[in-house]
Design a protein around this motif. Structure first.
Motif, short mmCIF file in Angstrom:
data_model
loop_
_atom_site.label_atom_id
_atom_site.label_comp_id
_atom_site.label_asym_id
_atom_site.label_seq_id
_atom_site.Cartn_x
_atom_site.Cartn_y
_atom_site.Cartn_z
N ASP A 23 0.82 -1.21 0.00
CA ASP A 23 0.00 0.00 0.00
C ASP A 23 0.86 1.26 0.00
OD1 ASP A 23 -2.35 -1.48 0.01
OD2 ASP A 23 -2.43 -1.54 2.20
N SER A 24 1.91 1.26 0.80
CA SER A 24 2.78 2.45 0.83
C SER A 24 3.54 2.61 -0.48
CB SER A 24 3.75 2.39 2.02
OG SER A 24 4.58 1.25 1.92
N ALA A 25 3.95 1.49 -1.09
CA ALA A 25 4.62 1.56 -2.39
C ALA A 25 3.66 2.07 -3.47
CB ALA A 25 5.17 0.19 -2.78
N ALA A 26 2.42 1.62 -3.41
CA ALA A 26 1.43 2.06 -4.39
C ALA A 26 1.17 3.56 -4.26
CB ALA A 26 0.13 1.28 -4.21
N SER A 27 1.02 4.06 -3.05
CA SER A 27 0.77 5.49 -2.89
C SER A 27 2.00 6.31 -3.25
CB SER A 27 0.30 5.81 -1.47
OG SER A 27 1.30 5.44 -0.54
N LEU A 51 4.30 5.45 -5.56
CA LEU A 51 4.38 5.45 -7.03
C LEU A 51 3.33 6.36 -7.64
CD1 LEU A 51 5.04 1.65 -7.72
CD2 LEU A 51 6.60 3.55 -8.22
N SER A 52 2.12 6.34 -7.09
CA SER A 52 1.06 7.22 -7.59
C SER A 52 1.44 8.68 -7.39
CB SER A 52 -0.26 6.94 -6.89
OG SER A 52 -0.72 5.65 -7.23
N GLY A 53 2.05 8.99 -6.24
CA GLY A 53 2.47 10.36 -5.95
C GLY A 53 3.55 10.85 -6.90
N GLY A 94 1.34 2.74 -9.85
CA GLY A 94 0.86 2.92 -8.48
C GLY A 94 -0.61 2.56 -8.33
N GLY A 95 -1.45 2.99 -9.26
CA GLY A 95 -2.88 2.67 -9.22
C GLY A 95 -3.13 1.19 -9.42
N ALA A 96 -2.36 0.57 -10.33
CA ALA A 96 -2.51 -0.86 -10.57
C ALA A 96 -2.07 -1.66 -9.35
CB ALA A 96 -1.69 -1.28 -11.79
N LEU A 97 -0.98 -1.22 -8.72
CA LEU A 97 -0.50 -1.92 -7.52
C LEU A 97 -1.50 -1.78 -6.38
CD1 LEU A 97 1.83 -3.55 -6.41
CD2 LEU A 97 2.98 -1.42 -5.79
N SER A 98 -2.11 -0.62 -6.27
CA SER A 98 -3.14 -0.41 -5.25
C SER A 98 -4.34 -1.33 -5.50
CB SER A 98 -3.57 1.05 -5.25
OG SER A 98 -4.58 1.26 -4.31
N HIS A 99 -4.74 -1.46 -6.77
CA HIS A 99 -5.85 -2.34 -7.13
C HIS A 99 -5.53 -3.79 -6.77
CE1 HIS A 99 -9.20 -3.98 -9.41
NE2 HIS A 99 -8.35 -4.81 -10.01
N VAL A 100 -4.32 -4.23 -7.08
CA VAL A 100 -3.91 -5.61 -6.76
C VAL A 100 -3.89 -5.81 -5.25
CG1 VAL A 100 -1.96 -7.22 -6.84
CG2 VAL A 100 -2.63 -5.98 -8.89
#
Length: 166
Positions: free
Chosen positions: A73-77, A79-81, A87-93
């Motif tokens: 979750d922290s990596a996804a946010s 990457l999105s930032g 980042g969005g795809a990782l958050s979805h997964v």
């Protein structure tokens, strides 16, 4: 099929099983799970139930410790930032993973709790049956014609020595 062939089949069937009839089924010896006099029925004892519940409990604990991935979750946010679509795809997964993991953990908890409940329920049933049967034996002993020699009181109904006499 010719009429002669039909008659021949009927007569051979009558010779083979003159007093039996079989309707679209296999004989019991050809059905491995149908149960038999030799004990083909499902049997389970308390050790089996406890082992299943214990394994489900251990799996639940391992999933809780090892399968949750909070760093995703922290990596996804992060990457999105930084503007990465990843980042969005990782958050979805990550959300999907958490949902599926929760389903598996719920199933493990349900199995563990159900095995505990089943074990306790069967233990309670055993106690109830034992008490019921023992009370029947006591009652039955009172009606037994051979309970004592003639003129002797029935031991089951002997008076309470603590009771006051009037």
């Amino acid at each position: 099929m010719a009429w002669d062939e039909w008659e021949q089949l009927k007569s051979s069937a009558a010779e083979r099983d003159s007093a039996k009839m079989q309707l679209n089924g296999l004989p019991p010896e050809d059905r491995p799970n149908a149960g038999s006099a030799s004990g083909g029925f499902l049997k389970v004892d308390q050790q089996d139930l406890a082992a299943i519940g214990n394994e489900a409990f251990k799996l639940y604990n391992r999933l809780w410790k090892e399968a949750r991935v909070t760093s995703t979750d922290s990596a996804a946010s992060d990457l999105s930032g930084q503007g990465f679509a990843l980042g969005g795809a990782l958050s979805h997964v990550s959300l999907r993973w958490d949902k599926q993991l929760g389903s598996v953990m719920d199933a493990c908890a349900l199995i563990s709790n159900h095995m505990d409940f089943t074990q306790n329920a069967h233990a309670g049933d055993e106690i109830f049956i034992e008490r019921h049967v023992s009370s029947i034996q006591t009652l039955d002993a009172g009606f037994d014609d051979d309970w004592a020699k003639a003129g002797k009181p029935n031991e089951i109904y002997k008076p309470d020595p603590k009771a006051k006499k009037d």
